[in-house]
Design a protein around this motif. Structure first.
Motif, PDB file in Angstrom:
ATOM      1  N   LEU A   1      -2.567   6.883  15.340  1.00  0.00           N
ATOM      2  CA  LEU A   1      -3.929   6.271  15.661  1.00  0.00           C
ATOM      3  C   LEU A   1      -5.420   7.215  15.533  1.00  0.00           C
ATOM      4  CD1 LEU A   1      -6.034   3.913  16.937  1.00  0.00           C
ATOM      5  CD2 LEU A   1      -4.441   5.077  19.686  1.00  0.00           C
ATOM      6  N   ASP A   2      -4.370   8.506  15.643  1.00  0.00           N
ATOM      7  CA  ASP A   2      -4.831  10.216  15.788  1.00  0.00           C
ATOM      8  C   ASP A   2      -6.025  10.197  13.907  1.00  0.00           C
ATOM      9  OD1 ASP A   2      -6.211  12.390  17.397  1.00  0.00           O
ATOM     10  OD2 ASP A   2      -5.996  13.071  15.487  1.00  0.00           O
ATOM     11  N   ALA A   3      -4.973  10.665  13.452  1.00  0.00           N
ATOM     12  CA  ALA A   3      -5.170  10.266  12.172  1.00  0.00           C
ATOM     13  C   ALA A   3      -5.834   9.402  11.480  1.00  0.00           C
ATOM     14  CB  ALA A   3      -3.791  10.613  11.275  1.00  0.00           C
ATOM     15  N   VAL A   4      -5.679   8.555  11.560  1.00  0.00           N
ATOM     16  CA  VAL A   4      -7.014   6.926  10.874  1.00  0.00           C
ATOM     17  C   VAL A   4      -8.041   7.069  11.282  1.00  0.00           C
ATOM     18  CG1 VAL A   4      -6.375   4.783  12.656  1.00  0.00           C
ATOM     19  CG2 VAL A   4      -6.262   4.782   9.997  1.00  0.00           C
ATOM     20  N   THR A   5      -8.164   7.477  12.730  1.00  0.00           N
ATOM     21  CA  THR A   5      -9.109   7.265  13.501  1.00  0.00           C
ATOM     22  C   THR A   5     -10.632   8.437  13.089  1.00  0.00           C
ATOM     23  OG1 THR A   5      -8.618   8.026  15.519  1.00  0.00           O
ATOM     24  CG2 THR A   5      -9.184   5.459  15.043  1.00  0.00           C
ATOM     25  N   ARG A   6      -9.761   9.362  12.560  1.00  0.00           N
ATOM     26  CA  ARG A   6     -10.439  10.978  11.386  1.00  0.00           C
ATOM     27  C   ARG A   6     -10.810  10.672  10.546  1.00  0.00           C
ATOM     28  NH1 ARG A   6      -7.901  16.529  13.908  1.00  0.00           N
ATOM     29  NH2 ARG A   6      -7.297  16.086  15.592  1.00  0.00           N
ATOM     30  N   GLY A   7     -10.168   9.445  10.035  1.00  0.00           N
ATOM     31  CA  GLY A   7     -10.921   9.039   8.711  1.00  0.00           C
ATOM     32  C   GLY A   7      -9.942   8.772   7.366  1.00  0.00           C
ATOM     33  N   LEU A   8      -9.069   9.600   7.545  1.00  0.00           N
ATOM     34  CA  LEU A   8      -7.499  10.115   6.801  1.00  0.00           C
ATOM     35  C   LEU A   8      -7.149   7.825   6.098  1.00  0.00           C
ATOM     36  CD1 LEU A   8      -6.190  12.764   8.514  1.00  0.00           C
ATOM     37  CD2 LEU A   8      -7.785  13.096   6.812  1.00  0.00           C
ATOM     38  N   ASN A   9      -6.489   8.442   5.264  1.00  0.00           N
ATOM     39  CA  ASN A   9      -5.472   7.860   4.710  1.00  0.00           C
ATOM     40  C   ASN A   9      -4.233   7.725   5.065  1.00  0.00           C
ATOM     41  OD1 ASN A   9      -4.633   5.768   3.450  1.00  0.00           O
ATOM     42  ND2 ASN A   9      -4.395   6.494   1.516  1.00  0.00           N
ATOM     43  N   VAL A  10      -3.528   6.762   6.495  1.00  0.00           N
ATOM     44  CA  VAL A  10      -2.849   7.452   6.492  1.00  0.00           C
ATOM     45  C   VAL A  10      -1.221   5.562   6.780  1.00  0.00           C
ATOM     46  CG1 VAL A  10      -1.623   7.286   9.208  1.00  0.00           C
ATOM     47  CG2 VAL A  10      -4.075   8.243   8.677  1.00  0.00           C
ATOM     48  N   GLY A  11      -0.312   6.218   6.334  1.00  0.00           N
ATOM     49  CA  GLY A  11       1.005   5.435   6.939  1.00  0.00           C
ATOM     50  C   GLY A  11       1.829   5.900   7.648  1.00  0.00           C
TER      51      GLY A  11
ATOM     52  N   ALA B   1       1.289  -1.158   0.107  1.00  0.00           N
ATOM     53  CA  ALA B   1      -0.039  -0.086   0.006  1.00  0.00           C
ATOM     54  C   ALA B   1       1.157   1.399  -0.089  1.00  0.00           C
ATOM     55  CB  ALA B   1      -1.250   0.156   1.732  1.00  0.00           C
ATOM     56  N   LEU B   2       2.199   1.106   0.893  1.00  0.00           N
ATOM     57  CA  LEU B   2       2.677   2.395   0.843  1.00  0.00           C
ATOM     58  C   LEU B   2       3.660   2.618  -0.600  1.00  0.00           C
ATOM     59  CD1 LEU B   2       4.654   1.464   4.099  1.00  0.00           C
ATOM     60  CD2 LEU B   2       2.906   3.823   3.896  1.00  0.00           C
ATOM     61  N   LYS B   3       4.241   1.134  -1.244  1.00  0.00           N
ATOM     62  CA  LYS B   3       4.377   1.794  -2.671  1.00  0.00           C
ATOM     63  C   LYS B   3       3.378   2.374  -3.382  1.00  0.00           C
ATOM     64  CE  LYS B   3       7.847  -1.656  -2.179  1.00  0.00           C
ATOM     65  NZ  LYS B   3       7.865  -3.029  -2.013  1.00  0.00           N
ATOM     66  N   ALA B   4       2.313   1.435  -3.384  1.00  0.00           N
ATOM     67  CA  ALA B   4       0.893   2.128  -4.156  1.00  0.00           C
ATOM     68  C   ALA B   4       0.399   3.933  -4.452  1.00  0.00           C
ATOM     69  CB  ALA B   4       0.266   1.606  -4.121  1.00  0.00           C
ATOM     70  N   SER B   5       1.376   4.220  -3.047  1.00  0.00           N
ATOM     71  CA  SER B   5       1.104   5.266  -2.764  1.00  0.00           C
ATOM     72  C   SER B   5       1.438   6.421  -4.011  1.00  0.00           C
ATOM     73  CB  SER B   5       1.287   5.533  -1.550  1.00  0.00           C
ATOM     74  OG  SER B   5       2.361   5.952  -1.294  1.00  0.00           O
ATOM     75  N   SER B   6       2.611   6.133  -4.944  1.00  0.00           N
ATOM     76  CA  SER B   6       3.112   7.518  -6.022  1.00  0.00           C
ATOM     77  C   SER B   6       2.335   6.572  -6.792  1.00  0.00           C
ATOM     78  CB  SER B   6       4.833   6.040  -5.715  1.00  0.00           C
ATOM     79  OG  SER B   6       4.659   4.890  -6.414  1.00  0.00           O
ATOM     80  N   GLU B   7       1.722   6.061  -6.941  1.00  0.00           N
ATOM     81  CA  GLU B   7       0.505   6.145  -8.447  1.00  0.00           C
ATOM     82  C   GLU B   7      -0.435   7.018  -8.437  1.00  0.00           C
ATOM     83  OE1 GLU B   7      -1.081   2.254  -8.728  1.00  0.00           O
ATOM     84  OE2 GLU B   7       0.306   1.040  -7.964  1.00  0.00           O
TER      85      GLU B   7
ATOM     86  N   GLU C   1       9.942   5.221  -3.344  1.00  0.00           N
ATOM     87  CA  GLU C   1       8.899   6.198  -3.029  1.00  0.00           C
ATOM     88  C   GLU C   1       7.572   5.675  -2.317  1.00  0.00           C
ATOM     89  OE1 GLU C   1       9.251   9.095  -5.866  1.00  0.00           O
ATOM     90  OE2 GLU C   1      10.725   9.835  -6.458  1.00  0.00           O
ATOM     91  N   ILE C   2       7.196   7.080  -0.954  1.00  0.00           N
ATOM     92  CA  ILE C   2       5.306   6.808  -0.777  1.00  0.00           C
ATOM     93  C   ILE C   2       5.470   8.841  -0.845  1.00  0.00           C
ATOM     94  CG2 ILE C   2       4.168   6.898   1.486  1.00  0.00           C
ATOM     95  CD1 ILE C   2       6.838   5.173   2.838  1.00  0.00           C
TER      96      ILE C   2
END
Length: 578
Positions: free
Chosen positions: A48-58, A21-27, A235-236
């Protein structure tokens, strides 16, 4: 919540998924909303804070989860009694509020109340002054908006003090005040925060080191990372990058800009681990020294004694405790003990670095523990300073700042109501521990030990034993830990190497007299099965671990920081996978 994330296990398979998923972020169109750099408690908290706000997080970590400061603290969740003297009431109240949340809701399986004695040495003047301070400490805990989760303080006479702590010198104190704070297994809490973020959909991978930030003009748009295990780079891409690298903040910022930088100063604190039977006390101690405070903290069948407070300008990955540091701690604690501790009493030693915001003041003991969030260039948020107890607030503030720069409305933080992996159902599991022991054939004392480490996830460890009964055997030289725990560390908790298991998923490296040397071959074989290691890799891992222990022991015999650092640096940081 997708069922594929439901258990939040940091398994080898899950890591592969996260890497993909992290590699795919460069697409095009697949970039992350937020990339967190740094897998200590603040970085994990931000994920944890970012993902529980609904964000796509790495989230990426160069070494292992909590391998820096976040596994080498005093293991306390506390308001910071000494900050009251600096009249920093807001900082103390905020920390006490977080203490209440961790005890009651977020991590009751890992954070528990611990009593301390604050000894009094002056007859008339000291008790009302200190008593007023501790009364304020308790009061701020009540007014912080949560249940305090700990009992109120109590005044003790000299006789009462000696009854509580018989090993103290009879004439060392005129009395004391007993008050409560809380303790935590710091590294385990970080792993549970990462696991919980993965449960909600974050992509997490350790052993990924940021080698550069990606730029489009002035803007940061992601990071280039190196996989430390196979040497590959990729790259991410992300709309916002949060730098939560603690004592490495200056170095990571410097990859991007010299402008408007936060400056972080590393202050070294060392701790000694001694067996519980070396002195008698039913409570911990807090002692004043000329430079800082010295804690004597109950830790299972051990005491943790620390800490020091000295500038550190050498290798940040492996701060070394010198002979001088060890003598300093022993000298100060021996001032109040009837039977002095000696070097032979010391089972384990560890050193950590506090990331202090550099100020005008030359003394690291006086630098503020408050944190700062900055946005030095577009696309990059930096969070630094603070203390372990307030990690959740730091994470929230960092994600708030990143969210303001996103092109959509970001939901407010909700981590104050999110229990960590192992917390839900923990009290019920604790109440039925005797029945669990009967059902599994595992002694109730072992069940209690597992519950205090894994909470309601203890069932997953017991399932391993059900499948392979031999895993109920303890690890050699470390009777407190079962072989199943080593397997679980690799299958569910993201451990990639023997030293991850012996220093962070368990505390064998500081709790065992041989520092884990006899456990290492068994651990290597157990986790090698999970991670698919060859015989050659298993052997290299054991050799590497033994070399680390030898280097650490050698560093602790050196007279000063420079020679201790030089001795510790004789061993490479990571065993490559071949």
């Amino acid at each position: 919540m997708s069922t594929s994330h439901a258990s939040g296990a940091l398994s080898p398979e899950k890591r592969k998924e996260s890497l993909a998923a992290l590699k795919a972020s460069s697409e095009r169109g697949k970039e992350l909303d937020v990339l967190i750099v740094g897998g200590g408690v603040v970085g994990a908290g931000a994920a944890l804070d970012a993902v529980t706000r609904g964000l796509n997080v790495g989230i990426v970590e160069a070494r292992d989860w909590a391998s820096g400061t976040s596994s080498r603290s005093s293991k306390l969740i506390h308001g910071g009694l000494r900050y009251l003297e600096m009249l920093d009431f807001a900082l103390v109240q905020e920390a006490l509020q977080e203490r209440g949340l961790l005890l009651q809701r977020i991590a009751p399986h890992l954070v528990r109340p611990v009593p301390f004695l604050y000894p009094l040495t002056k007859r008339v003047v000291e008790r009302p002054y200190v008593g007023a301070g501790i009364m304020l400490y308790d009061t701020l805990g009540i007014t912080s908006g949560n249940s305090r989760g700990v009992p109120m303080h109590k005044h003790l006479s000299r006789k009462g003090t000696l009854r509580t702590a018989p090993s103290l010198k009879d004439d060392a104190f005129v009395g004391s005040i007993r008050y409560y704070d809380a303790q935590v297994d710091d590294a385990r809490l970080v792993v549970d925060v990462v696991r919980t973020s993965v449960q909600y959909g974050a992509h997490a991978a350790n052993r990924l080191r940021v080698v550069d930030f990606l730029r489009e003009g002035e803007r940061v748009v992601g990071a280039r990372v190196k996989n430390q295990e196979d040497g590959s780079e990729f790259e991410i891409r992300a709309k916002q990058v949060v730098n939560a690298t603690g004592v490495w903040t200056d170095e990571t910022q410097a990859m991007v800009t010299e402008r408007g930088q936060l400056k972080v100063r590393a202050s070294k604190g060392i701790h000694l681990v001694v067996p519980k039977d070396r002195f008698q006390s039913t409570v911990g101690l807090i002692l004043r020294t000329e430079k800082s405070v010295l804690f004597v903290i109950p830790w299972g069948r051990h005491w943790i004694i620390g800490t020091t407070d000295t500038d550190w300008h050498l290798d940040k990955a492996h701060p070394a405790a010198s002979s001088k540091d060890i003598d300093y701690v022993l000298d100060h604690v021996n001032q109040v003990l009837k039977r002095p501790l000696t070097r032979e009493d010391v089972e384990g030693v560890y050193a950590g670095l506090r990331p202090l915001l550099a100020g005008e003041n030359d003394s690291t003991a006086k630098l503020s523990r408050e944190h700062v969030v900055a946005h030095p260039v577009p696309g990059l948020v930096v969070v630094a300073g603070g203390k372990y107890t307030t990690y959740r607030v730091m994470a929230k503030d960092a994600v708030d700042e990143a969210g303001r720069a996103l092109d959509f409305r970001v939901a407010p933080s909700c981590t104050d109501s999110i229990p960590l992996a192992g917390a839900v159902g923990y009290r019920a599991a604790w109440n039925r521990r005797a029945r669990t022991a009967d059902e599994t054939g595992v002694h109730v004392a072992r069940i209690e030990h597992l519950l205090e480490r894994y909470g309601s996830k203890t069932d997953e460890v017991l399932d391993l034993i059900k499948e392979r009964p031999e895993l109920a055997e303890p690890l050699p030289g470390a009777d407190d830990y079962l072989q199943a725990e080593a397997v679980y560390a690799a299958s569910h908790e993201g451990a990639r190497h023997v030293h991850d298991v012996l220093t962070r998923r368990t505390r064998i490296s500081i709790e065992a007299w041989d520092r884990g040397v006899s456990a290492a071959p068994v651990v290597a074989r157990l986790i090698g099965e999970v991670l698919g290691w060859s015989e050659d890799q298993i052997e290299r891992e054991v050799t590497h671990y033994n070399a680390r222990v030898k280097a650490e022991r050698l560093s602790q015999e050196q007279p000063d920081d420079i020679s201790a650092d030089s001795a510790r640096m004789g061993v490479e940081d990571i065993v490559p996978l071949r």
